[in-house]
Scaffold this active site. Structure first.
Site, mmCIF file in Angstrom:
data_model
loop_
_atom_site.group_PDB
_atom_site.id
_atom_site.type_symbol
_atom_site.label_atom_id
_atom_site.label_comp_id
_atom_site.label_asym_id
_atom_site.label_seq_id
_atom_site.Cartn_x
_atom_site.Cartn_y
_atom_site.Cartn_z
ATOM 1 N N ASN A 1 17.317 92.510 34.134
ATOM 2 C CA ASN A 1 18.063 92.746 35.722
ATOM 3 C C ASN A 1 18.311 94.448 35.489
ATOM 4 O O ASN A 1 18.684 94.829 37.074
ATOM 5 C CB ASN A 1 19.729 92.254 34.821
ATOM 6 C CG ASN A 1 19.895 90.972 34.706
ATOM 7 O OD1 ASN A 1 18.822 90.479 35.824
ATOM 8 N ND2 ASN A 1 20.800 90.665 35.053
ATOM 9 N N GLU A 2 17.847 95.396 34.571
ATOM 10 C CA GLU A 2 17.780 96.614 34.976
ATOM 11 C C GLU A 2 16.889 97.389 35.732
ATOM 12 O O GLU A 2 16.996 97.601 36.924
ATOM 13 C CB GLU A 2 17.243 97.245 33.334
ATOM 14 C CG GLU A 2 18.550 97.001 32.300
ATOM 15 C CD GLU A 2 18.340 95.918 31.709
ATOM 16 O OE1 GLU A 2 19.658 95.429 31.047
ATOM 17 O OE2 GLU A 2 17.901 94.878 31.673
ATOM 18 N N GLU B 1 11.882 82.850 42.490
ATOM 19 C CA GLU B 1 12.214 82.548 41.514
ATOM 20 C C GLU B 1 13.526 83.506 40.983
ATOM 21 O O GLU B 1 14.339 83.275 39.621
ATOM 22 C CB GLU B 1 10.943 83.191 40.333
ATOM 23 C CG GLU B 1 11.756 83.159 39.139
ATOM 24 C CD GLU B 1 10.778 83.396 37.601
ATOM 25 O OE1 GLU B 1 10.490 83.458 36.608
ATOM 26 O OE2 GLU B 1 9.917 84.611 37.837
ATOM 27 N N SER C 1 6.126 79.367 30.889
ATOM 28 C CA SER C 1 6.966 78.440 31.099
ATOM 29 C C SER C 1 6.368 76.715 30.811
ATOM 30 O O SER C 1 5.995 76.544 32.122
ATOM 31 C CB SER C 1 8.311 77.859 31.496
ATOM 32 O OG SER C 1 7.629 78.203 32.688
ATOM 33 N N GLN D 1 4.303 78.450 34.845
ATOM 34 C CA GLN D 1 3.546 79.862 35.385
ATOM 35 C C GLN D 1 3.326 80.334 34.373
ATOM 36 O O GLN D 1 3.381 80.869 32.862
ATOM 37 C CB GLN D 1 5.251 79.979 35.071
ATOM 38 C CG GLN D 1 5.596 81.226 36.104
ATOM 39 C CD GLN D 1 6.675 81.804 36.621
ATOM 40 O OE1 GLN D 1 7.754 81.539 35.507
ATOM 41 N NE2 GLN D 1 7.132 82.682 37.212
#
Length: 364
Positions: A348-349, A243, A160, A125
Site C-alpha cells: 500500500n505504500e 489483481e 500462490s 502466479q
C-alpha cells in the site's frame, strides 16, 4: 444512480441463488492446497462449469455466457453470500484470463481458456523473487533464447497455488542489459516440465498455501510468450491492474462479511462498537456501488480501499468476539488473510506513491 436491477439481471441473480442453494456443499471442502482439497475443488469447478456459472462474463466459445460485467458482479455477490468454496483457479480466472483476452493470441485463448474454466489446468502466479517483491522490476530470473523458444533459470517465491498448480505465469528478464522495466518477457510455464522444482512453504498453521519455484534451464516454447518478447512489463501491468482491482477482490466478499458482522453485533455485542460496525457496512456498500456503477478508477486507489476495509472489518469482528475470537476460525483465518492485503499486489505504500504522482500529479 439507479440501484434497481434490470429484469435480465434479476432473473440471472435468482438463477444463481437457487443453484447455489441446491449445490453448495453442506460441509467445507478440505483445504484447497492439499491433495484431497485439490481434487474436491477441481470437481466443484467442473460442476460450476457444467451449470454455465464458472466464467459467466467470458465469451461462450471459452465456456462463458457472453454476459455483461454486471452479471459477473452479481454472481460473485451470491457466491460469497452462500459461503461457497474458494475458487481454486482464481489466479487463472481473474488474473491470467483477462491478460490473455487483452494481449494473448487467438491460439493461446483457444488452447488455455476452456481448460482453465473447468479447472483442468490450475495456474500459479510466479511473480515475486527473493530480492524482488513489490519491486517487480528487480527480478533476476532469466529467459535465454533457445531454438523454438526460451530456456528459463532462476527462482520464484511466494507463488500462490503453486503447490497444486499445473502451470504458472510470470515475468522473466530476457535482456539483462536493458533498463529495469525493459527487456522483460511474460511467459507461461509447465510446472511438470523437466528442470522445474516446486518446494512448498509451510505456514505457522501447517498449511502450504505458497511455494517456491526453482527453474533450471526449463524450456518454454515461443507459443507460451504473452505479448511480444521484451514487452513483458506492459503486459504484466495489465495483470497487476486486475489483481489490484475489482476482478480479484469483488464487492461480494466484503458485503457478505459485513452482513455477518452486523448480524453478530445484533446478537447483543458491545454497543460501544456500533460506529465501527456501521463504518464497515457502509464502506462495503460503497465499494459495491462503485463497482456496479462501472466508473473508471485507478486500480491503485481500488486496492488501497478494499485492503484497508478488509483489515478494519476483521479487526472489528475480533473485537466483537472478545475472548471467543481465538476459537472462531472463520474470523481469525479471515483476519490473517486480510493482513496480507496491504502487502500483495504491490504494498500500500507503493500504491500511495502511484496515486500521488500518477493520479494527483504531485511531484516525486
Amino acid at each position: 444512480m439507479n440501484l434497481d436491477l434490470p429484469p435480465g439481471a434479476r432473473a440471472f441473480r435468482d438463477e444463481v441463488r437457487d443453484w447455489l442453494a441446491a449445490n453448495v456443499p453442506a460441509e467445507p471442502l478440505p483445504g484447497v492446497d492439499t491433495p484431497a482439497g485439490d481434487a474436491a475443488h477441481r470437481a466443484w469447478e467442473r460442476r460450476l462449469a457444467d451449470a454455465g456459472l464458472a466464467v459467466v462474463s467470458w465469451p461462450a466459445r471459452y465456456g462463458g455466457r457472453d454476459a455483461p460485467p454486471l452479471h459477473a458482479l452479481l454472481f460473485e455477490e451470491e457466491y460469497h453470500a452462500a459461503g461457497a468454496p474458494v475458487r481454486i483457479g482464481q489466479n487463472g480466472l481473474f488474473l491470467l484470463a483477462p491478460t490473455l483476452l487483452a494481449h494473448g493470441t487467438a491460439e493461446q485463448r483457444d488452447r488455455i481458456l476452456p481448460r482453465m474454466a473447468r479447472a483442468e489446468q490450475v495456474w500459479a502466479q510466479a511473480w515475486s523473487e527473493p530480492e524482488a517483491g513489490s519491486d517487480l522490476a528487480a527480478i533476476r530470473s532469466r529467459a535465454v533464447r533457445a531454438e523454438g523458444g526460451w530456456a528459463l533459470s532462476g527462482q520464484k517465491t511466494w507463488s500462490s497455488r503453486a503447490v497444486v498448480a499445473d502451470r504458472a505465469f510470470g515475468l522473466f528478464r530476457s535482456d539483462p542489459a536493458a533498463e529495469r522495466h525493459r527487456g522483460l518477457t511474460y511467459l507461461m510455464v509447465d510446472l511438470r516440465a523437466p528442470g522445474v522444482t516446486v518446494r512448498p512453504i509451510r505456514q505457522l498453521g501447517g498449511a502450504a498455501g505458497f511455494a517456491e519455484i526453482f527453474l533450471d534451464d526449463v524450456f518454454v516454447p515461443d507459443a507460451d510468450v504473452i505479448g511480444a518478447p521484451g514487452d513483458g512489463w506492459r503486459v504484466a501491468m495489465s495483470t497487476a491492474g486486475h489483481e489490484r482491482g475489482v476482478g480479484l477482490r469483488s464487492p461480494g466478499r466484503f458485503t457478505a462479511a459485513a452482513g455477518r458482522l452486523v448480524a453478530r453485533w445484533q446478537e447483543g455485542a458491545d454497543p460501544g462498537l456500533r460506529d465501527r460496525v456501521a463504518d464497515a457496512w457502509i464502506a462495503a456498500r460503497a465499494y459495491r456501488m462503485h463497482a456496479f456503477a462501472g466508473a473508471p478508477c485507478s486500480p491503485s486507489m481500488v486496492k488501497l480501499f478494499w485492503s484497508e476495509l478488509d483489515v478494519a472489518l476483521h479487526e472489528t469482528a475480533l473485537d466483537l468476539l472478545g475472548p471467543h475470537a481465538e476459537v472462531d476460525r472463520s474470523w481469525t483465518d479471515g483476519y490473517l488473510f486480510a493482513l496480507a492485503g496491504p502487502i500483495y499486489a504491490g504494498t500500500n505504500e507503493i500504491q500511495r506513491g502511484i496515486v500521488a504522482t500518477r493520479v494527483l500529479g504531485l511531484p516525486r
